[in-house]
Design a protein around this motif. Structure first.
Motif, PDB file in Angstrom:
ATOM      1  N   THR A 227      16.004 -14.986 -37.962  1.00 52.94           N
ATOM      2  CA  THR A 227      15.015 -14.572 -36.979  1.00 52.94           C
ATOM      3  C   THR A 227      15.097 -13.070 -36.747  1.00 52.94           C
ATOM      4  O   THR A 227      16.191 -12.492 -36.765  1.00 52.94           O
ATOM      5  CB  THR A 227      15.219 -15.307 -35.638  1.00 52.94           C
ATOM      6  N   GLU A 228      13.951 -12.449 -36.515  1.00 51.24           N
ATOM      7  CA  GLU A 228      13.909 -11.021 -36.201  1.00 51.24           C
ATOM      8  C   GLU A 228      14.110 -10.759 -34.713  1.00 51.24           C
ATOM      9  O   GLU A 228      14.103  -9.608 -34.282  1.00 51.24           O
ATOM     10  CB  GLU A 228      12.573 -10.430 -36.660  1.00 51.24           C
ATOM     11  N   LYS A 229      14.296 -11.829 -33.921  1.00 53.97           N
ATOM     12  CA  LYS A 229      14.491 -11.654 -32.478  1.00 53.97           C
ATOM     13  C   LYS A 229      15.771 -10.886 -32.162  1.00 53.97           C
ATOM     14  O   LYS A 229      15.848 -10.165 -31.171  1.00 53.97           O
ATOM     15  CB  LYS A 229      14.560 -13.025 -31.782  1.00 53.97           C
ATOM     16  N   ASN A 231      19.377  -8.719 -33.754  1.00 51.50           N
ATOM     17  CA  ASN A 231      20.065  -8.044 -34.847  1.00 51.50           C
ATOM     18  C   ASN A 231      21.565  -8.300 -34.744  1.00 51.50           C
ATOM     19  O   ASN A 231      22.109  -8.440 -33.646  1.00 51.50           O
ATOM     20  CB  ASN A 231      19.804  -6.536 -34.815  1.00 51.50           C
ATOM     21  N   ASN A 236      19.308  -9.450 -39.666  1.00 50.33           N
ATOM     22  CA  ASN A 236      18.694 -10.438 -38.785  1.00 50.33           C
ATOM     23  C   ASN A 236      19.642 -11.607 -38.531  1.00 50.33           C
ATOM     24  O   ASN A 236      20.369 -12.045 -39.431  1.00 50.33           O
ATOM     25  CB  ASN A 236      17.388 -10.961 -39.389  1.00 50.33           C
TER      26      ASN A 236
END
Length: 615
Positions: A227-229, A231, A236
């Motif tokens: 997910t890019e939500k 780091n 990711n």
């Protein structure tokens, strides 16, 4: 997909002569299985929630197979050929096809294994590739009698999930279910665990659920594994709470259950769980724990989850009834950091927050050194107070991280004196926590343990080199880090077993055996109730006074971290006798006898030494 406690459902598994295959690939609109030997392509059946299924007699154990994915998201509708993300065996490495493997074929003989209570764990951490000259599971089996003689009760194996090449710490794995081919593959790991249990040793396996390695990582071709939500230091985050996360959560829960059920592992050490990002109503660790506990009930044997955690947050180790995640134990790096500073380590990098002897006393008394005060290194208040029992904390004077993440990978034996090494060993083995020994420290191994890789992508290799250089900037270290790609770096990191039988190395080994024996034989050391531990720093003498007690025994440990003889007015009870003096000639020190010098309640303790008294 519903998780079956009794057998693995994800990936390819054999059942009653059939191969059953489950694949989570919501990105695909068509999936085939390709059998290398026959060149057959078998259509898979689309199921709910992005799963694909096939039951066939056309795949046999050790057949090579792969998936052919056809996705309508590709501009040219191209077909991708990929190995099984839940492959158990990558015979030809990360870029080869998967090898069908029957987990149920191994003939276990550990039916009489009686699991060791966690409080009795004396852990020995090994890296399979550098523990022996051969660097495989078979050669580890040949060293088990040595570990038993040392007094070890549990071995902890650094990650074995398939990584690129044949040289890696293991944290770059890209097939979480597959056992590294160059170590011997899955059958040899089963054989190692079976041998450990038959000799009375528990097995902890290090697993990585916070990231996937960079080379050969094709998870995104199957589904939303990331997910890019959020780091992480590795890019990711793994998708534990975003859209499509259910398939990802199931994948990793299945992984943990496999190690316990099919490999008979006793405990998992979960790498860096602070890098697992999950704001679901039920955290992935809590859900994992619930499934593991159900399996433990089903099999009538305990399974344990231990975590590496860079947070002084006991929510991770509190029971779920208390609102926690239910992990059984955590590593506490702070004990290591403050012990290193007390022993004279320079206060740079993450050591800068620690004051040596005072903080070491706090680590004995409070477990967390930072339990709410301001941390200059972190630039914020950090930690909480904890009353969790001692068996929920794992301590060490060195481990793979704190040796290997030094620029030159120096072991502690090359950084402090022989006498100080003995004090540090005593500090760990006298603690009211679970002790961990890093392979070779017991004979004061001087070969380094350096960071090594064997990637095939030159751009990736160069990026790793630059990253290692940047990592040491906080320590203000001059010079160049060893090339992690160079095979010589790996070979330098192998243990030299010849040392253990010679000179001061042999003396140190005898000292460790004595310390471990004392820990096992004395009730006060066996009692990990932290309320029965008291530590006091004598700051002007750089000495620590540690009391451990049980209903039947009191033990007093004096640890002199200074380079001077110290005279201490302690007024010990008259019935105390000495159990150990690290400064005796028996252990390579200057004093001919074990007796401490006492006069009018004053005790004289040699420079850089530990005295242990008992009533």
């Amino acid at each position: 997909m519903q998780i079956d406690l009794l057998r693995r459902k994800i990936g390819l598994n054999f059942n009653d002569g059939f191969a059953e295959v489950w694949l989570w690939a919501p990105n695909a609109n068509k999936v085939n299985i390709c059998i290398q030997k026959t060149e057959h392509r078998l259509d898979m059946l689309a199921k709910e929630y992005g799963y694909w299924y096939l039951k066939t007699e056309q795949i046999r154990p050790f057949d090579a197979y792969s998936f052919e994915l056809e996705s309508n998201t590709d501009a040219d509708n191209a077909k991708l050929k990929r190995a099984d993300p839940a492959s158990i065996y990558q015979h030809d490495g990360i870029f080869g096809d998967s090898t069908a493997f029957d987990l149920g074929r191994f003939e276990w003989t550990d039916q009489n294994w009686k699991p060791i209570a966690v409080k009795d764990y004396i852990i020995y951490e090994i890296h399979t590739g550098t523990f022996t000259p051969e660097g495989d599971f078979e050669s580890v089996i040949n060293k088990l009698d040595y570990l038993l003689e040392l007094g070890i009760t549990a071995i902890e194996i650094m990650p074995v999930s398939q990584f690129s090449g044949n040289r890696n710490w293991g944290y770059d794995g890209v097939f979480p279910f597959a056992v590294q081919n160059t170590y011997g593959g899955p059958q040899q790991l089963q054989k190692l665990v079976n041998a450990c249990h038959n000799k009375g040793l528990a097995v902890i396996l290090d697993v990585v659920y916070n990231h996937v390695g960079p080379e050969g990582n094709y998870f995104n071709d199957f589904g939303a594994y990331f997910t890019e939500k959020y780091n992480t230091p590795w890019g990711n985050a793994i998708n534990f709470d975003d859209a499509y996360c259910d398939g990802v959560r199931t994948f990793f829960i299945e992984n943990a259950l496999m190690w316990f059920r099919d490999f008979h592992i006793d405990a998992l050490r979960l790498d860096a769980v602070h890098a697992i990002k999950d704001f679901s109503p039920k955290h992935i660790l809590a859900e994992l724990k619930q499934h593991v506990d159900k399996l433990a009930t089903e099999n009538n044997r305990p399974y344990h989850l231990m975590v590496e955690l860079d947070l002084n947050d006991n929510r991770y180790i509190n029971s779920q009834q208390q609102g926690g995640y239910g992990m059984d134990a955590q590593w506490i790096d702070e004990f290591h950091h403050t012990l290193r500073v007390a022993a004279g380590q320079e206060k740079t990098g993450y050591y800068a927050d620690f004051n040596g002897i005072e903080d070491l006393a706090k680590a004995y008394n409070d477990a967390y050194v930072y339990n709410g005060q301001y941390s200059e290194h972190r630039k914020k208040k950090f930690g909480v107070e904890t009353e969790n029992p001692g068996e929920q904390f794992i301590v060490f004077s060195q481990n793979h991280d704190h040796v290997g993440n030094r620029m030159l990978g120096e072991r502690t034996s090359t950084l402090v004196s022989f006498e100080m090494l003995k004090v540090m060993a005593g500090a760990v083995l006298c603690a009211p926590y679970l002790p961990l020994i890093f392979m070779g420290e017991e004979w004061a191994e001087t070969n380094p343990f350096q960071f090594f890789i064997s990637h095939s992508d030159e751009e990736l290799v160069e990026a790793v080199r630059k990253g290692r250089k940047a990592e040491f900037s906080a320590f203000h270290i001059e010079g160049e880090a060893p090339d992690p790609q160079d095979e010589a770096t790996f070979n330098r990191s192998k243990l030299d077993w010849n040392k253990a039988a010679t000179g001061m190395h042999k003396t140190m080994l005898a000292y460790y055996k004595t310390l471990i024996r004392l820990r096992k034989e004395n009730a006060a050391f066996n009692d990990l109730n932290r309320k029965n531990t008291q530590a006091r720093a004598i700051t002007d003498k750089n000495t620590l006074f540690l009391t451990r007690s049980s209903e039947e025994q009191i033990i007093i440990c004096l640890l002199n971290f200074s380079k001077n003889q110290q005279n201490l007015q302690l007024n010990l009870p008259g019935n105390m006798s000495i159990l150990l003096n690290s400064a005796t000639t028996e252990f390579g020190g200057p004093q001919p006898t074990a007796n401490a010098i006492q006069h009018n309640g004053e005790i004289s303790i040699a420079p850089e030494s530990i005295l242990i008294f008992s009533n």
